[in-house]
Design a protein around this motif. Structure first.
Motif, short mmCIF file in Angstrom:
data_model
loop_
_atom_site.label_atom_id
_atom_site.label_comp_id
_atom_site.label_asym_id
_atom_site.label_seq_id
_atom_site.Cartn_x
_atom_site.Cartn_y
_atom_site.Cartn_z
N ASP D 66 41.93 -12.62 19.20
CA ASP D 66 41.78 -14.20 19.33
C ASP D 66 40.67 -15.03 18.65
OD1 ASP D 66 39.84 -12.75 20.82
OD2 ASP D 66 40.62 -13.52 22.79
N ASN D 70 41.37 -17.95 15.94
CA ASN D 70 40.72 -19.35 16.16
C ASN D 70 40.02 -19.56 14.76
OD1 ASN D 70 41.55 -19.40 18.65
ND2 ASN D 70 39.44 -18.68 19.49
N PHE D 73 42.59 -20.83 12.17
CA PHE D 73 43.21 -22.17 12.01
C PHE D 73 42.13 -23.02 11.99
CE2 PHE D 73 42.86 -22.00 17.04
CZ PHE D 73 41.80 -23.06 17.03
N THR D 381 49.81 -30.87 21.41
CA THR D 381 51.11 -30.07 21.37
C THR D 381 51.51 -29.76 19.82
OG1 THR D 381 52.71 -31.50 21.75
CG2 THR D 381 51.92 -30.52 23.77
N PRO D 448 51.30 -25.98 23.58
CA PRO D 448 49.92 -26.29 23.13
C PRO D 448 49.73 -25.84 21.82
CG PRO D 448 49.72 -25.51 25.38
CD PRO D 448 51.16 -25.00 24.61
N ARG D 449 48.76 -26.56 20.73
CA ARG D 449 48.61 -26.12 19.79
C ARG D 449 47.36 -25.16 19.77
NH1 ARG D 449 45.55 -31.75 17.04
NH2 ARG D 449 45.33 -30.21 15.42
N ARG D 450 46.93 -24.62 18.71
CA ARG D 450 45.94 -23.46 18.65
C ARG D 450 45.85 -22.60 19.72
NH1 ARG D 450 41.06 -28.38 18.13
NH2 ARG D 450 41.56 -29.01 15.71
N TYR D 451 46.99 -21.95 19.88
CA TYR D 451 47.28 -20.99 20.86
C TYR D 451 47.60 -19.75 19.95
CZ TYR D 451 47.35 -22.88 25.59
OH TYR D 451 46.85 -23.12 26.92
N HIS D 452 46.82 -18.67 20.25
CA HIS D 452 47.16 -17.38 19.59
C HIS D 452 48.20 -16.61 20.40
CE1 HIS D 452 45.14 -13.23 19.94
NE2 HIS D 452 45.42 -13.36 18.78
N THR D 453 48.26 -16.97 21.70
CA THR D 453 49.41 -15.94 22.34
C THR D 453 50.42 -17.31 23.06
OG1 THR D 453 48.44 -15.93 24.23
CG2 THR D 453 48.15 -14.17 22.85
#
Lengths: 319, 213, 84, 547
Positions: D66, D70, D73, D381, D448-453
């Protein structure tokens, strides 16, 4: 739905339908306009390709009436969409009366909720169908955002202030709860489920959770433990404002202004009491900044609100 | 190209001078937005925590602040004189005026450093983890005031240091510089210097003069 | 020597304004202290801009630049105030 | 085909050693310095994006951790925004073309121009050190208090890098504004300027007035992290929303820094390959200025759910709809420029048409985000991600490619392979839509944006998007190869291979060191294609050489 591929999110709240109506209307409009322009450009590109026999004479490369027409038309359409979106948006400010108020606290990286009866849950939120729920949000550390796609609601939880979001679930089910504001390492794990259940199931669920003290009762204990009651009780020797029925009431300040005692005012009065001083009282109250954390602040606010039996929480915009 | 213009883009000195002046003004406007943004933050904080800010402001040294303002205004006068002398090709007084400007700027920094030192000693500098001791009613927001104070004055001091370095460099290169270029550079540096002065003219009342009455 | 007189006048005007601003801050003007101080600061800025920086004599473009900066600062402050 | 030495009269022929390049003050060479550095950053940022998309092919976070995700991005955003998009067209094509287009020997401040590149490199060094040291995990937005108190990456280093690069941007902006005001050729009045120059002017205005506000907020972050001066610290009463106000006061107009130059390029390319004057020239010119000014009034639409007052939300929404109008006007004008033209489809034209399509759809998606009630749902999102990539990548990068191909003969004196150019343009267009269209659907679904999973039911759309990213990467790598090849082996370009109007085409390809043998005078409006009666056959000498 089509081969298990989702195209639309579930519509599970009282406002989801009207938001979607606007969405699909806008989708139809933009698709039509986009396709029209695409077809126009492709048509021109073919018709006027070099060497084609198309008629090319006449016409200056501008046309004032045409330019004025499309400018005005764009403006009018833009204003209609704006107005529609704004009207729906402003409903956020006016939750229906008799709402159930749940405290939501965001911290890296979990959501913690407390029901009015004191029941506590983490990354799960159980709500009754058909009853308006106000989640009053606070944050312990960084900015988080409470997001339930199925309800079409989203609100940031900002450290140092209380924000509110309301919804009325109208379809039982389990829906995603996300944190929509990037909040650090485990941002994507910060979330869980909102379970909307029929009111009787909700009541049974509450019952099963066991009854702790209510949030307001915890707040009252804190109110005494911190010594607030020492001044704010009627029998006290120090003259301090009586807090019965304070929430939602207009308060006259010593600078001739009047403010409504909303979440923002109460929070500031606890943390920064010199900022707005109630008329007729000496500025003797000490600041409790650093002495109460966000969770305790929510208890205190719940207690103060419980002193105004009639006042249904109006979700005042945070200032 | 001809040696009278610094840039090949211009055919006459006069056109280049007008362009230089304009370019400097555009840059100054850009800088104004930088300080404007910080001032904006300050005004919001002050409107929220007025009493704390007033109490904290009392702990700044009014005599030193006033003296420093006078020093800086004098330095502006000096560099304006330098520009005037270059315009009438009186090089020797121009150099002296520039030296004065640089010295006054250095004196300003010296006084500022004394203020910083005494604030550190009093425990009023919430910088680098130094302990913050404040006896007023609302130490938390007094600390915020001092955070602003150090941020704003150090940003201003940084600009002043740049100005002093440029003046020093200009003086070092002075003998080998053509007369036209001397005038041109003194004017450009002068505009910058005056701007830094104007910034201080706003910072002084905003930081030092809250509620002295 | 006209130019010299202009600069000297500006310098003394600035010192007088400085005295005024310090003096006024020692009086209780009932909430107007800050406004007075800011007004005096603005006056000083005008003196510096006009007399030292020759803003008036430098053609239209520098004045346009200053006006633009003023307008943009107004946007920044105005809309942020509304946004709160 | 030709091995003759470059004519000594070309700017490329004036000394080839490192010093001749690194100490040059010739705007054309500085443009090359920028071009090379920006290309490196583009592929670095692109590599981060591809890694992210590969990670997102499965719902679980199984490829990278994770924290790594982060950082990917965050760095993708920081590098693409400040080290590619903001300087891209202005610093490369703008630098090269602005003096040529207005008939000047150079920019007003040639040394400042070179200095701006060195400042850019200094800022990049900070950014690269922060990448190598372990990266940044704040997102490109640096929101406080995450960035000041909680982030564990090398935030100060990256913020300082962006701060320094900001000064390079301001230097470029000052230079452009003064140049356009003071160095136009005799007879070149404001309303005879090519639209590209207008957009450069509008861009420079935004650069000069917006960048310092970003600089202020970044320097305060650095002061807080390094010196502990806690201006934004909520524990001291600092307000996180004020940071957002300052940040978006810069970052929304910055979007226009990125897209306006693209609009300028397209306004040159479309008339040229349609052999028609630009439809509604004045409206396009003035709408560029309108976008630059009104772009400053709408930043609050990034904060509809942030806790700012609802009525401010309504006001910012209203203003956002207003700023949509000048963009709509431009799209209509570009489309009608094709009418009654004599259209050919060389690579720049293909890119320009793709720009038109992608910008139109990206812009229309913006209406959803400006509409308050919908924004509450799709804010933060993938819908937002898709929207701004349609504008930034689909719009801006596509226009950049159009411009690069259009002026390639002028930059290098060589023609590129038309066949490969067309293939690359088409691959990019397809890859782009495959990557980003699914993200609109994902956003509406609530991803949602910036999601790892992410929840497994979203996987179908993520897989499409990840596949598209690979195609897109191929589309961007192809020009690197064939343009690079053409630099050394391409056919010699004539002065005006496209039969275009504009002063830059009236001098040799590549231009002589001071641009013009005789300084030009202008007595006609821009884009007077119809009046010149240029024939298609006359201006395409390279057609057969492409194979």
């Amino acid at each position: 739905m089509s081969f298990g591929i989702p195209f639309t999110p579930p519509e599970a709240s009282s406002i989801a339908g009207s938001v979607d109506t606007l969405f699909y209307t806008l989708l139809a409009f933009t698709a039509a306009l986009g396709l029209f322009l695409t077809v126009l450009v492709v048509f021109y590109a073919i018709k006027y390709r070099a060497g084609s026999k198309a008629e090319r004479t006449g016409e200056r490369a501008r046309s004032l009436p045409l330019e004025v027409t499309w400018t005005v038309a764009s403006l009018l359409i833009a204003f209609v969409i704006f107005g529609w979106g704004a009207v729906l948006f402003l409903r956020r400010e006016h939750p229906p009366p008799d709402a159930l108020e749940i405290a939501g606290l965001g911290k890296q990286w979990m959501w913690e909720f407390r029901h009015p009866g004191g029941q506590r849950e983490i990354n799960e939120l159980h709500v009754p169908v058909g009853k308006t729920v106000i989640v009053s949000l606070a944050s312990q550390d960084v900015i988080h955002s409470f997001f339930v796609p199925a309800f079409r609601v989203k609100q940031d939880a900002v450290p140092g202030r209380t924000t509110n979001v309301w919804f009325t679930a109208d379809e039982p089910g389990r829906y995603h709860l996300f944190c929509a504001q990037y909040c650090g390492t485990q941002h994507s794990e910060m979330g869980g489920w909102v379970t909307a259940m029929p009111p009787e199931d909700y009541a049974a669920w509450l019952e099963n959770q066991g009854k702790g003290d209510t949030l307001a009762a915890d707040g009252e204990k804190l109110f005494r433990a911190l010594g607030c009651s020492g001044c704010h009780e009627k029998s006290s020797k120090v003259r301090a404002p009586d807090l019965a029925g304070i929430f939602g009431r207009p308060v006259a300040l010593d600078n001739q202004q009047t403010v409504i005692a909303d979440d923002r005012y109460l929070r500031d009065s606890i943390l920064n009491p010199k900022k707005e001083i109630a008329a007729g009282y000496d500025p003797v109250m000490p600041s409790f900044d650093g002495l109460v954390d966000e969770g305790e602040m929510q208890m205190l606010l719940a207690y103060l609100k419980s002193l105004s039996p009639r006042a249904t929480t109006k979700s005042e915009a945070t200032q | 190209m001809s040696t009278t213009t610094e840039s090949v883009a211009f055919d006459t000195r006069a056109r280049e001078k007008a362009a230089d002046t304009f370019g400097m003004w555009v840059f100054i406007c850009s800088e104004a937005m930088l300080f404007g943004a910080v001032l904006l933050l300050f005004f919001f904080a002050r409107s929220s925590y007025g009493p704390a800010f007033a109490a904290a402001s009392q702990h700044l040294s009014l005599p030193l602040g006033t003296l420093n303002t006078a020093v800086l205004l004098t330095s502006s006068f000096a560099i304006a004189l330098a520009h005037m002398f270059t315009a009438s090709r009186r090089w020797r007084p121009a150099v002296w005026a520039l030296i004065c400007t640089g010295l006054l700027g250095t004196i300003f920094l010296f006084i500022k450093a004394m203020e910083y030192a005494s604030e550190f000693k009093e425990g009023l500098a919430p910088v680098l983890g130094a302990p913050f001791r404040f006896s007023g009613p609302d130490p938390t927001h007094a600390e915020l005031f001092f955070a602003f104070y150090f941020a704003m004055t150090s940003l201003h001091a940084l600009h002043l240091i740049c100005g002093i370095v440029v003046i020093a460099g200009m003086l070092l290169l002075w003998p080998g510089t053509t007369e036209a270029k001397r005038t041109h550079r003194v004017q450009a540096v002068g505009l910058y210097w005056h701007f830094v002065d104007i910034v201080w003219v706003f910072l002084f009342p905003v930081l030092y003069l809250i509620n002295r009455a | 020597m006209n130019a010299l007189r202009k600069l000297t006048f500006g310098y003394f005007a600035l010192l007088i304004l400085l005295a005024l601003t310090v003096g006024s801050s020692l009086l209780d003007l009932g909430g107007f202290n800050s406004s007075v101080n800011l007004a005096i600061a603005a006056a000083k800025a005008v003196v510096i801009a006009l007399l030292f920086m020759h803003l008036a004599g430098g053609g239209i473009l520098p004045r346009l630049a200053v006006a633009a900066a003023g307008l943009w600062l107004a946007i920044l402050f105005g809309l942020t105030v509304i946004g709160r | 085909m030709s091995t003759e030495a470059l004519r000594p009269t070309s700017y490329l022929g004036e000394g080839a050693g490192p010093a001749a390049w690194l100490l040059t003050t010739d705007h054309k060479r500085v443009a090359w310095l920028y071009l090379v550095s920006l290309t490196a950053f583009f592929f670095l940022g692109g590599a981060f994006a591809v890694l992210m998309r590969v990670e997102l092919a499965t719902p679980a976070g199984d490829l990278v951790s994770d924290d790594t995700y982060n950082r990917l991005f965050s760095l993708h955003g920081i590098i693409m925004v400040w080290f590619f998009l903001v300087p891209s067209i202005p610093a490369t094509l703008g630098n090269f073309l602005l003096p040529l287009m207005i008939g000047a020997r150079d920019l007003a401040f040639p040394r400042l121009n070179l200095a701006s590149w060195y400042v850019f490199i200094l800022g990049s060094a900070f950014a690269l050190v922060s990448v190598l040291a372990g990266g940044v995990d704040t997102g490109w937005t640096f929101y406080t208090p995450l960035s000041t108190l909680y982030a564990n990456g090398f935030v100060s280093m990256a913020a300082l890098g962006v701060f320094i690069v900001g000064f390079s941007t301001i230097m470029t902006g000052v230079n452009f504004i003064v140049t356009i005001h003071k160095l136009r050729a005799p007879g070149l009045t404001w309303f005879r300027l090519p639209i590209f120059v207008w957009t450069m002017y509008a861009t420079a205005l935004v650069m000069v007035l917006a960048t310092p506000v970003l600089a202020a907020s970044l320097i305060l972050i650095v002061l807080e992290r390094v010196f502990g001066i806690g201006i934004f610290n909520p524990a001291l009463g600092g307000d996180p929303l004020l940071f957002q106000h300052l940040f978006w006061f810069y970052s929304h107009p910055a979007v226009y820094i990125m897209i306006l130059p693209g609009m300028g390029v397209v306004s040159e390319v479309l008339p040229c390959f349609s052999r028609r004057p630009l439809f509604g020239y004045k409206a396009v010119a003035l709408s560029s200025m309108a976008i630059a000014v009104f772009g400053f009034l709408v930043w609050g639409h990034h904060m509809f759910v942030s806790g700012q007052s609802a009525y401010a939300g309504v006001l910012f929404s209203f203003l956002s709809f207003c700023v949509a109008i000048p963009s709509a006007i431009k799209v209509f004008n570009w489309s009608l420029t094709l009418r009654k033209g004599e259209i050919t489809f060389e690579t720049p034209m293909l890119y320009a048409l793709f720009f038109l399509a992608l910008f139109t759809f990206g812009g229309l998606a913006g209406l959803f985000l400006a509409a308050l009630a919908i924004d509450v749902h799709v804010h933060a999102t993938y819908f937002v991600v898709a929207h701004f990539h349609y504008i930034m990548v689909g719009g801006m990068v596509t226009a950049y490619m159009a411009g690069l191909h259009f002026w390639w003969p002028k930059l290098t004196g060589r023609m590129y392979s038309e066949t490969w150019g067309r293939i690359a343009a088409t691959v990019t267009f397809l890859g782009f839509n495959l990557t980003f269209f699914p993200q609109f659907v994902l956003g509406f679904l609530g991803m949602p944006r910036r999601y790892h999973t992410y929840p497994p039911e979203f996987q179908f759309w993520h897989v499409l998007s990840s596949a598209g990213a690979v195609v897109l990467a191929v589309g961007y790598l192809m020009p690197l190869l064939y343009l690079g090849w053409s630099m050394f082996r391409g056919a010699r370009a004539p002065a005006n291979p496209w039969g275009a109007t504009g002063l830059e085409w009236q001098t040799a390809s590549p231009p002589p060191p001071h641009n013009f043998e005789t300084m030009p005078k202008v007595d006609r409006p821009a884009y007077d294609y119809a009046m010149k009666g240029l024939r298609h056959e006359a201006f395409s000498p390279h057609k057969d050489e492409a194979r």
